[in-house]
Design a protein around this motif. Structure first.
Motif, short mmCIF file in Angstrom:
data_model
loop_
_atom_site.label_atom_id
_atom_site.label_comp_id
_atom_site.label_asym_id
_atom_site.label_seq_id
_atom_site.Cartn_x
_atom_site.Cartn_y
_atom_site.Cartn_z
N ALA A 391 0.85 -1.20 0.00
CA ALA A 391 0.00 0.00 0.00
C ALA A 391 0.88 1.24 0.00
N PRO A 392 1.44 1.62 -1.16
CA PRO A 392 2.34 2.78 -1.19
C PRO A 392 1.68 4.08 -0.72
N SER A 393 0.37 4.21 -0.89
CA SER A 393 -0.29 5.44 -0.49
C SER A 393 -0.38 5.59 1.03
N ARG A 394 -0.13 4.53 1.79
CA ARG A 394 -0.26 4.58 3.25
C ARG A 394 1.08 4.61 3.96
N ILE A 395 2.17 4.89 3.25
CA ILE A 395 3.48 4.85 3.87
C ILE A 395 3.60 5.87 4.99
N LEU A 396 3.15 7.10 4.77
CA LEU A 396 3.28 8.13 5.79
C LEU A 396 2.47 7.78 7.04
N THR A 397 1.25 7.29 6.85
CA THR A 397 0.44 6.88 8.01
C THR A 397 1.10 5.74 8.77
N LEU A 398 1.64 4.78 8.02
CA LEU A 398 2.28 3.63 8.67
C LEU A 398 3.54 4.06 9.40
N VAL A 399 4.33 4.96 8.83
CA VAL A 399 5.52 5.45 9.52
C VAL A 399 5.15 6.19 10.79
N LEU A 400 4.10 7.01 10.74
CA LEU A 400 3.66 7.72 11.94
C LEU A 400 3.20 6.74 13.01
N ALA A 401 2.41 5.74 12.62
CA ALA A 401 1.97 4.74 13.59
C ALA A 401 3.15 3.97 14.17
N GLY A 402 4.14 3.65 13.33
CA GLY A 402 5.32 2.96 13.83
C GLY A 402 6.12 3.80 14.81
N LEU A 403 6.23 5.10 14.55
CA LEU A 403 6.99 5.98 15.44
C LEU A 403 6.34 6.11 16.81
N VAL A 404 5.02 6.06 16.88
CA VAL A 404 4.37 6.22 18.17
C VAL A 404 4.14 4.88 18.88
N VAL A 405 4.24 3.75 18.15
CA VAL A 405 3.95 2.44 18.75
C VAL A 405 5.23 1.68 19.07
N LEU A 406 6.20 1.65 18.16
CA LEU A 406 7.34 0.76 18.31
C LEU A 406 8.22 1.08 19.52
N PRO A 407 8.62 2.34 19.77
CA PRO A 407 9.49 2.57 20.95
C PRO A 407 8.85 2.16 22.28
N PRO A 408 7.62 2.58 22.61
CA PRO A 408 7.06 2.10 23.88
C PRO A 408 6.81 0.60 23.90
N LEU A 409 6.44 0.02 22.77
CA LEU A 409 6.24 -1.42 22.74
C LEU A 409 7.54 -2.16 23.00
N ALA A 410 8.64 -1.70 22.40
CA ALA A 410 9.94 -2.33 22.63
C ALA A 410 10.36 -2.21 24.08
N LEU A 411 10.16 -1.05 24.69
CA LEU A 411 10.52 -0.88 26.10
C LEU A 411 9.66 -1.77 26.99
N PHE A 412 8.38 -1.89 26.70
CA PHE A 412 7.49 -2.75 27.49
C PHE A 412 7.93 -4.22 27.37
N LEU A 413 8.24 -4.68 26.17
CA LEU A 413 8.65 -6.07 25.99
C LEU A 413 10.00 -6.34 26.65
N LEU A 414 10.91 -5.37 26.61
CA LEU A 414 12.19 -5.53 27.30
C LEU A 414 11.96 -5.67 28.80
N ALA A 415 11.06 -4.87 29.36
CA ALA A 415 10.74 -5.00 30.78
C ALA A 415 10.17 -6.38 31.10
N ALA A 416 9.41 -6.96 30.16
CA ALA A 416 8.82 -8.28 30.39
C ALA A 416 9.87 -9.39 30.29
N VAL A 417 10.70 -9.36 29.23
CA VAL A 417 11.69 -10.43 29.05
C VAL A 417 12.82 -10.33 30.05
N LEU A 418 12.97 -9.18 30.73
CA LEU A 418 14.00 -9.06 31.75
C LEU A 418 13.76 -10.07 32.88
N HIS A 419 12.50 -10.43 33.11
CA HIS A 419 12.15 -11.41 34.14
C HIS A 419 11.57 -12.68 33.53
#
Length: 496
Positions: A391-419
Motif C-alpha cells: 500500500a504505497p499510499s499509506r506509507i506516511l500513516t504507517l511510519v507515523l503509527a510505527g513511530l508512536v507504537v514501536l518505541p514504547p512497545l519495545a521498552l514494554f517487551l524488554l521489561a517483560a523479558v528481563l524477568h
C-alpha cells in the motif's frame, strides 16, 4: 546392543524439551491413530474415496509435526556428540537403533498408511517416500551439524515455486515426482546420515573454554579462535566473516571505553562498556545485516502472495503484524543470552569494581536498553518496505503509527523479558500474551488513527503507550536490581 542404552538414547529428545517434545509426540501419535481408524472405518463401509482428502490432510499434519520434532532430534544428537562419548561400548549400534525407531515413527508409519489406503499410486509413493526421507534427514542434518543457512534452500523452494511460470512449474513437479528421483533422494539421505555421523563423532580434542570477557581482551588474554561454544561444530566461513565485521566496532571501541572508565568511573561509562560487551552486534552494521536478512524473506513472502492477485485488506494488517514480530525477535534471545553468560558475571562484577550488587545489576539493566534502537530502526524499515509493496499510499500513516507504537512497545517487551523464566512451560505460557500483543499492537494503532484522525489518534496512542511502557520498565528495573546475584552455571536442560 543394550536395550537400556537404546531406551535412554531414544528419550533424550523428550528430555531436551520436557513440554514441547512429549506434546509433539502425543499429537503425532494421535494423528497416525486417527488416520488408521478413519481409514479402516471407511474401508469397512466402502466409503474410502469420499474421505481420502481428509486422510491426506491428516497425514500432512503428521508430517508437519514430525518436521518440527526433528529439530529436537538434532539437538539431542548434538548434545551427545562429544569426544568422550565415543568411548562408550557399542555407542554406534545403540544410537542407530534409537534413530531407526524415531524414523520409523516419524516417516515409515505415515508412508505405510499412505500405501495401505492407496492414497498414491506405487510409483508416486516411491517418489514421495524418497523426497520426504531426504527432507527429514536434511532437517536433522541442519540441526545436528549445525548448518546455519541449511533451511534456506527449503524456504526458497517453498516461496519460489509459486513464482515460476505454470508450464515450467508443472514440468518441474512431474520430474521431481518420478520414481528415479525418489530412489536417488533416498540414497542421498543415507549419504547425508553417514556424513553427519562421521562429522559429529570424529576424533578431536575438546577446545579450550574461555570466558566472553577473555575473548574480548578484558582479562588481558588474546582470544582463542577455538574457544568452546554451545555448538559442537565450527561456524561457516561466511558466518564467521559476517560476525567479525559486525562486532569489529565493538571490539575496537571497548578499549577506549575501558580507558575512559578507568579515568572517570561513573554509572554512564560503566553502562557503555557493558553494553559493548554484552551486545557487540548492536550497531549500524548489525542492524544492516538483520534488515537485509529479514527483508529478503519478507520480499519472498509478499511476492508469493502477490503472485496470486491483489491480497485482501486484512492481509495488510496480517503482514504488518508479522513484520513487527520479525523485527522484535532480537528481544526474545535476551533470557537465553543472560542464562549462558551467568557463569561469567563474577568476572565482570570484579572488573567493574562496584561497591554493591545493586549497583552492578543497575548497570546490566541499563545496558540492555542498548538493544532498543536497533529493534525500532530495523522494524520501522521493514514496515516501510512492506507498505511500499502492498500500500504505497499509506506509507506516511504507517511510519507515523510505527513511530508512536514501536518505541514504547519495545521498552514494554524488554521489561517483560528481563524477568522471563528460563524453564520451557512458564516461558511459553508467559510468551503467548506477549506474542499476541506484539502482533496486534500496530494494527490496533492503525485502527485508532483511522477512527480518531491522524493527529488525535497518534497523540492518544503515543501518550498511552509511553505511560504504560515507562511505568512497566521502572517497576521491572526495580525488581531486577533487588534480585540477588547468581553466578552459578546455566541450567543444562535449557536449549543449546
Amino acid at each position: 546392543m543394550s536395550a537400556r542404552a537404546v531406551r535412554r538414547l531414544f528419550g533424550i529428545p523428550l528430555k531436551i524439551a520436557p513440554f514441547t517434545g512429549p506434546l509433539l509426540v502425543g499429537l503425532i501419535t494421535f494423528g497416525e491413530a486417527a488416520v488408521l481408524w478413519f481409514g479402516l472405518t471407511a474401508r469397512a463401509s466402502g466409503g474410502l474415496p469420499s474421505i481420502s482428502n481428509v486422510l491426506k490432510i491428516g497425514l500432512l499434519l503428521v508430517g508437519i509435526l514430525g518436521f518440527m520434532f526433528l529439530s529436537l532430534l538434532g539437538q539431542g544428537l548434538r548434545s551427545i556428540a562429544r569426544p568422550e562419548t565415543r568411548l562408550l561400548p557399542h555407542l554406534g549400534r545403540n544410537l542407530a537403533a534409537a534413530g531407526s525407531l524415531w524414523f520409523a515413527f516419524l516417516w515409515l508409519i505415515p508412508l505405510a498408511l499412505a500405501g495401505i489406503f492407496g492414497f498414491f499410486p506405487l510409483p508416486l509413493l516411491v517418489a514421495v517416500g524418497g523426497l520426504t526421507a531426504l527432507l527429514f534427514v536434511w532437517i536433522l542434518f541442519v540441526n545436528a551439524w549445525p548448518f546455519p543457512r541449511g533451511m534456506l534452500p527449503v524456504v526458497l523452494v517453498f516461496f519460489g515455486l509459486p513464482l515460476l511460470p505454470p508450464p515450467f512449474r508443472r514440468a518441474l513437479l512431474a520430474a521431481a515426482l518420478s520414481p528415479p528421483v525418489g530412489a536417488a533422494a533416498l540414497v542421498l539421505a543415507g549419504v547425508l546420515l553417514l556424513k553427519l555421523a562421521r562429522h559429529l563423532f570424529a576424533p578431536a580434542d575438546p577446545p579450550e573454554a574461555l570466558a566472553p570477557l577473555s575473548a574480548l581482551g578484558m582479562s588481558g588474554v588474546r582470544a582463542n579462535p577455538r574457544r568452546a561454544t554451545a555448538q559442537s561444530a565450527r561456524p561457516s566461513r561466511f558466518r564467521s566473516r559476517i560476525e567479525a565485521w559486525v562486532t569489529a566496532p565493538a571490539e575496537a571501541g571497548l578499549e577506549k571505553r575501558l580507558a575512559a572508565l578507568r579515568a572517570h568511573p561513573d554509572h554512564r561509562r560503566r553502562v557503555q562498556a557493558v553494553r559493548l560487551l554484552l551486545m557487540p552486534a548492536e550497531n549500524p552494521r548489525g542492524w544492516l545485516v538483520r534488515l537485509v536478512t529479514l527483508a529478503f524473506f519478507l520480499g519472498l513472502y509478499a511476492l508469493a502472495f502477490l503472485s496470486g492477485g491483489p491480497p485482501p485488506g486484512s492481509f495488510h494488517a496480517l503482514l504488518f503484524g508479522y513484520v513487527v514480530l520479525a523485527g522484535f525477535s532480537s528481544l526474545s534471545v535476551i533470557p537465553f543470552a543472560r542464562e549462558r553468560t551467568r557463569r561469567h558475571l563474577a568476572e565482570l562484577y570484579l572488573t567493574l569494581g562496584l561497591e554493591t550488587p545493586r549497583d552492578f545489576r543497575a548497570v546490566v539493566a541499563d545496558a540492555y536498553l542498548g538493544i532498543l534502537p536497533g529493534v525500532v530502526v530495523v522494524t520501522l524499515a521493514l514496515l516501510v518496505l512492506a507498505a511500499f509493496l502492498l500500500a504505497p499510499s499509506r506509507i506516511l500513516t504507517l511510519v507515523l503509527a510505527g513511530l508512536v507504537v514501536l518505541p514504547p512497545l519495545a521498552l514494554f517487551l524488554l521489561a517483560a523479558v528481563l524477568h522471563m523464566p528460563e524453564r520451557t512451560l512458564p516461558r511459553v505460557l508467559l510468551g503467548i500474551p506477549l506474542f499476541g500483543l506484539t502482533f496486534l499492537a500496530l494494527p490496533i494503532a492503525l485502527v485508532v488513527i483511522r477512527v480518531l484522525g491522524v493527529t488525535t489518534g497518534a497523540l492518544v496512542t503515543g501518550v498511552t503507550g509511553a505511560i504504560v511502557a515507562a511505568s512497566t520498565w521502572k517497576a521491572s528495573r526495580r525488581l531486577w536490581i533487588e534480585s540477588p546475584l547468581d553466578f552459578g552455571a546455566p541450567d543444562p536442560r535449557l536449549p543449546l
